[in-house]
Design a protein around this motif. Structure first.
Motif, PDB file in Angstrom:
ATOM      1  N   LEU A 163      76.507   2.215  42.439  1.00 33.28           N
ATOM      2  CA  LEU A 163      75.855   3.367  41.803  1.00 33.28           C
ATOM      3  C   LEU A 163      76.671   4.029  40.686  1.00 33.28           C
ATOM      4  O   LEU A 163      76.147   4.228  39.575  1.00 33.28           O
ATOM      5  N   PRO A 164      77.962   4.384  40.893  1.00 29.70           N
ATOM      6  CA  PRO A 164      78.721   5.007  39.791  1.00 29.70           C
ATOM      7  C   PRO A 164      78.885   4.080  38.589  1.00 29.70           C
ATOM      8  O   PRO A 164      78.875   4.541  37.447  1.00 29.70           O
ATOM      9  N   LEU A 165      79.020   2.779  38.850  1.00 32.25           N
ATOM     10  CA  LEU A 165      79.167   1.796  37.765  1.00 32.25           C
ATOM     11  C   LEU A 165      77.851   1.637  37.002  1.00 32.25           C
ATOM     12  O   LEU A 165      77.835   1.566  35.778  1.00 32.25           O
ATOM     13  N   TRP A 166      76.762   1.614  37.752  1.00 31.85           N
ATOM     14  CA  TRP A 166      75.450   1.462  37.133  1.00 31.85           C
ATOM     15  C   TRP A 166      75.150   2.629  36.191  1.00 31.85           C
ATOM     16  O   TRP A 166      74.711   2.431  35.061  1.00 31.85           O
ATOM     17  N   VAL A 167      75.382   3.840  36.664  1.00 28.86           N
ATOM     18  CA  VAL A 167      75.009   5.029  35.891  1.00 28.86           C
ATOM     19  C   VAL A 167      75.824   5.138  34.596  1.00 28.86           C
ATOM     20  O   VAL A 167      75.344   5.661  33.588  1.00 28.86           O
ATOM     21  N   VAL A 168      77.055   4.618  34.605  1.00 29.71           N
ATOM     22  CA  VAL A 168      77.902   4.672  33.406  1.00 29.71           C
ATOM     23  C   VAL A 168      77.534   3.568  32.419  1.00 29.71           C
ATOM     24  O   VAL A 168      77.479   3.807  31.205  1.00 29.71           O
ATOM     25  N   PHE A 169      77.238   2.366  32.912  1.00 28.34           N
ATOM     26  CA  PHE A 169      77.034   1.222  32.017  1.00 28.34           C
ATOM     27  C   PHE A 169      75.566   0.884  31.753  1.00 28.34           C
ATOM     28  O   PHE A 169      75.246   0.308  30.723  1.00 28.34           O
ATOM     29  N   LEU A 170      74.690   1.220  32.686  1.00 32.85           N
ATOM     30  CA  LEU A 170      73.279   0.825  32.527  1.00 32.85           C
ATOM     31  C   LEU A 170      72.326   2.016  32.438  1.00 32.85           C
ATOM     32  O   LEU A 170      71.112   1.835  32.394  1.00 32.85           O
ATOM     33  N   GLY A 171      72.867   3.221  32.463  1.00 31.67           N
ATOM     34  CA  GLY A 171      72.029   4.392  32.225  1.00 31.67           C
ATOM     35  C   GLY A 171      71.558   5.086  33.488  1.00 31.67           C
ATOM     36  O   GLY A 171      71.767   4.621  34.608  1.00 31.67           O
ATOM     37  N   GLU A 172      70.866   6.212  33.267  1.00 30.58           N
ATOM     38  CA  GLU A 172      70.503   7.119  34.359  1.00 30.58           C
ATOM     39  C   GLU A 172      69.063   6.965  34.837  1.00 30.58           C
ATOM     40  O   GLU A 172      68.695   7.545  35.854  1.00 30.58           O
ATOM     41  N   LYS A 173      68.248   6.196  34.116  1.00 34.47           N
ATOM     42  CA  LYS A 173      66.812   6.167  34.397  1.00 34.47           C
ATOM     43  C   LYS A 173      66.478   5.666  35.795  1.00 34.47           C
ATOM     44  O   LYS A 173      65.513   6.119  36.412  1.00 34.47           O
ATOM     45  N   VAL A 174      67.228   4.685  36.288  1.00 34.12           N
ATOM     46  CA  VAL A 174      66.897   4.102  37.599  1.00 34.12           C
ATOM     47  C   VAL A 174      67.630   4.792  38.752  1.00 34.12           C
ATOM     48  O   VAL A 174      67.475   4.379  39.902  1.00 34.12           O
ATOM     49  N   VAL A 175      68.417   5.819  38.460  1.00 38.25           N
ATOM     50  CA  VAL A 175      69.155   6.514  39.522  1.00 38.25           C
ATOM     51  C   VAL A 175      68.219   7.053  40.603  1.00 38.25           C
ATOM     52  O   VAL A 175      68.508   6.909  41.798  1.00 38.25           O
ATOM     53  N   PRO A 176      67.074   7.676  40.248  1.00 38.43           N
ATOM     54  CA  PRO A 176      66.144   8.116  41.311  1.00 38.43           C
ATOM     55  C   PRO A 176      65.710   6.991  42.236  1.00 38.43           C
ATOM     56  O   PRO A 176      65.543   7.207  43.443  1.00 38.43           O
ATOM     57  N   ILE A 177      65.538   5.771  41.683  1.00 34.08           N
ATOM     58  CA  ILE A 177      65.149   4.617  42.515  1.00 34.08           C
ATOM     59  C   ILE A 177      66.280   4.286  43.494  1.00 34.08           C
ATOM     60  O   ILE A 177      66.036   4.009  44.675  1.00 34.08           O
ATOM     61  N   PHE A 178      67.535   4.312  42.999  1.00 38.32           N
ATOM     62  CA  PHE A 178      68.694   4.089  43.868  1.00 38.32           C
ATOM     63  C   PHE A 178      68.701   5.102  45.012  1.00 38.32           C
ATOM     64  O   PHE A 178      68.913   4.744  46.176  1.00 38.32           O
ATOM     65  N   ILE A 179      68.476   6.361  44.676  1.00 39.90           N
ATOM     66  CA  ILE A 179      68.552   7.430  45.678  1.00 39.90           C
ATOM     67  C   ILE A 179      67.422   7.306  46.698  1.00 39.90           C
ATOM     68  O   ILE A 179      67.636   7.479  47.901  1.00 39.90           O
ATOM     69  N   ILE A 180      66.205   6.976  46.222  1.00 40.91           N
ATOM     70  CA  ILE A 180      65.078   6.768  47.148  1.00 40.91           C
ATOM     71  C   ILE A 180      65.383   5.608  48.088  1.00 40.91           C
ATOM     72  O   ILE A 180      65.137   5.685  49.304  1.00 40.91           O
ATOM     73  N   PHE A 181      65.941   4.527  47.532  1.00 40.55           N
ATOM     74  CA  PHE A 181      66.317   3.365  48.340  1.00 40.55           C
ATOM     75  C   PHE A 181      67.374   3.742  49.380  1.00 40.55           C
ATOM     76  O   PHE A 181      67.296   3.342  50.547  1.00 40.55           O
TER      77      PHE A 181
END
Length: 400
Positions: free
Chosen positions: A19-37
């Motif tokens: 999650l921390p790596l994703w949000v820095v390199f691939l953006g914030e748009k899918v973070v809600p999906i990560f959190i729901i998962f």
């Protein structure tokens, strides 16, 4: 069925590592999906209540921070602006609740840290490959431009902010330096490769505040090594001299680094600090303007003057302490410190190898928030809401 249960039991550590790596390199748009998962997997977990009650004291700093945020959101003159700012802060409570309610073992914590290190190593290698390819294709054009251009371009090739990438690298360094305690499955040669890779990447990124934090991390490591007789005095002297030589070489041959150091005291990001301080003073150093209203005040102020800045034309203070104080008064300021220091507030031991990871996490945000409003954007929020609770649990599990 047993294999499925085993896979399920390791999903949360792997997701939290990514999650921390994703949000820095691939953006914030899918973070809600990560959190729901994460929430769905969390609901399927057993012993949630038992784990939560065993760890509920660790959640207190995050809970107080969010409660103060809620209060200053509801009492804001413009609640629509405040809600917009508040919604991204929910991760600061949801993720720690999941982490503190999960059934952690040493093995699961090791898996999280190992996954984090491996992905970060692959990202750095990929970054250097991309940089080499970019130079190969555009070398004639690059040589005509400023000598700082190639270094400047490096993080942008991976669509990453150099400061947040640097924070990830410092955390990677802290994990490596704590490995005598953690005993992660890393061979000696691979440890050195990872350590050198992370620090070379840090130097190329040349973000000033992270480099300062990394220096403090090395100083803490040397102090611990000296006190515990892990490092001999001769090695400390030799290492210190080598670091000084490296810094001199970098300052002379890294144009971006030397340019940033030379421009430190004339940095335009400090332009709005006096205005914010005057507004805080007008509130008697106690009250706040309401969540997000500080930015509106700065916006209105800039509309009445000719903005002399070139690079920082937004309303961001680039200082989380001032931002919290401006929006939420003294309570927002104190609660911010409470969250930042949470990894070391629950320590039973003083500064030593077993607590280095906790100190490093507090160090990243304690110093980093002086020059970045990191907890006002999702990148910073995700970073602290994952690595701060994890460092608390590492301390708890590995210091028993």
């Amino acid at each position: 069925m047993t294999k499925l249960k085993k896979i399920h039991s390791y999903l949360i550590p792997i997701i939290l590592a990514i999650l921390p790596l994703w949000v820095v390199f691939l953006g914030e748009k899918v973070v809600p999906i990560f959190i729901i998962f994460l929430i769905i997997i969390y609901l399927l977990e057993k012993k949630k209540k038992e784990n939560f009650w065993n760890n509920n004291k660790f959640l207190l700093p995050f809970l107080i921070y969010i409660l103060i945020y809620i209060y200053y959101t509801l009492t804001s003159e413009n609640i629509f602006i405040s809600i917009k700012f508040f919604e991204r802060q929910l991760s600061m409570l949801i993720i720690p609740i999941i982490i503190f309610s999960y059934s952690w073992t040493k093995q699961k914590l090791k898996l999280l840290l190992e996954t984090y290190l491996v992905i970060l190593i692959l990202i750095c290698i990929y970054g250097f490959i991309k940089l080499g390819y970019f130079y190969f294709i555009w070398s004639d054009w690059i040589n005509v431009l400023s000598p700082t251009y190639l270094q400047f371009k490096f993080p942008h090739l991976l669509h990453a902010h150099p400061t947040y990438w640097s924070y990830l690298l410092i955390y990677g360094n802290a994990i490596l330096l704590s490995n005598k305690l953690l005993k992660i499955n890393i061979k000696n040669n691979f440890w050195w490769f990872s350590f050198i890779l992370f620090n070379i990447t840090l130097l190329i990124l040349s973000a000033r505040t992270p480099l300062l934090i990394n220096t403090f991390l090395f100083i803490l490591s040397i102090i611990i090594g000296f006190r515990k007789n892990i490092i001999k005095p001769k090695i400390i002297i030799i290492t210190t001299l080598l670091l000084l030589i490296i810094l001199i070489i970098i300052f002379n041959y890294s144009p971006l680094f030397s340019a940033k150091i030379n421009s430190t005291f004339s940095d335009e990001r400090f332009f709005l600090w006096p205005k914010a301080f005057n507004q805080i003073k007008a509130n008697y150093f106690i009250f706040g303007e309401g969540v997000g209203n500080g930015s509106e005040i700065l916006k209105n102020y800039l509309n009445t003057i000719d903005d002399p800045r070139i690079n920082y034309n937004g309303f961001d203070l680039h200082n989380q302490y001032l931002r919290n104080y401006l929006d939420m008064g003294i309570l927002g300021f104190i609660s911010l410190f409470y969250v930042i220091l949470s990894p070391i507030l629950f320590l039973k031991k003083k500064l030593e190898l077993s607590t280095l990871l906790s100190y490093s996490v507090s160090l990243i945000f304690l110093i980093g928030l002086f020059s970045e409003s990191a907890l006002s954007i999702l990148k910073g929020i995700i970073l602290i809401s994952v690595i701060a609770p994890i460092s608390i649990l590492v301390n708890k599990k590995f210091n028993v």
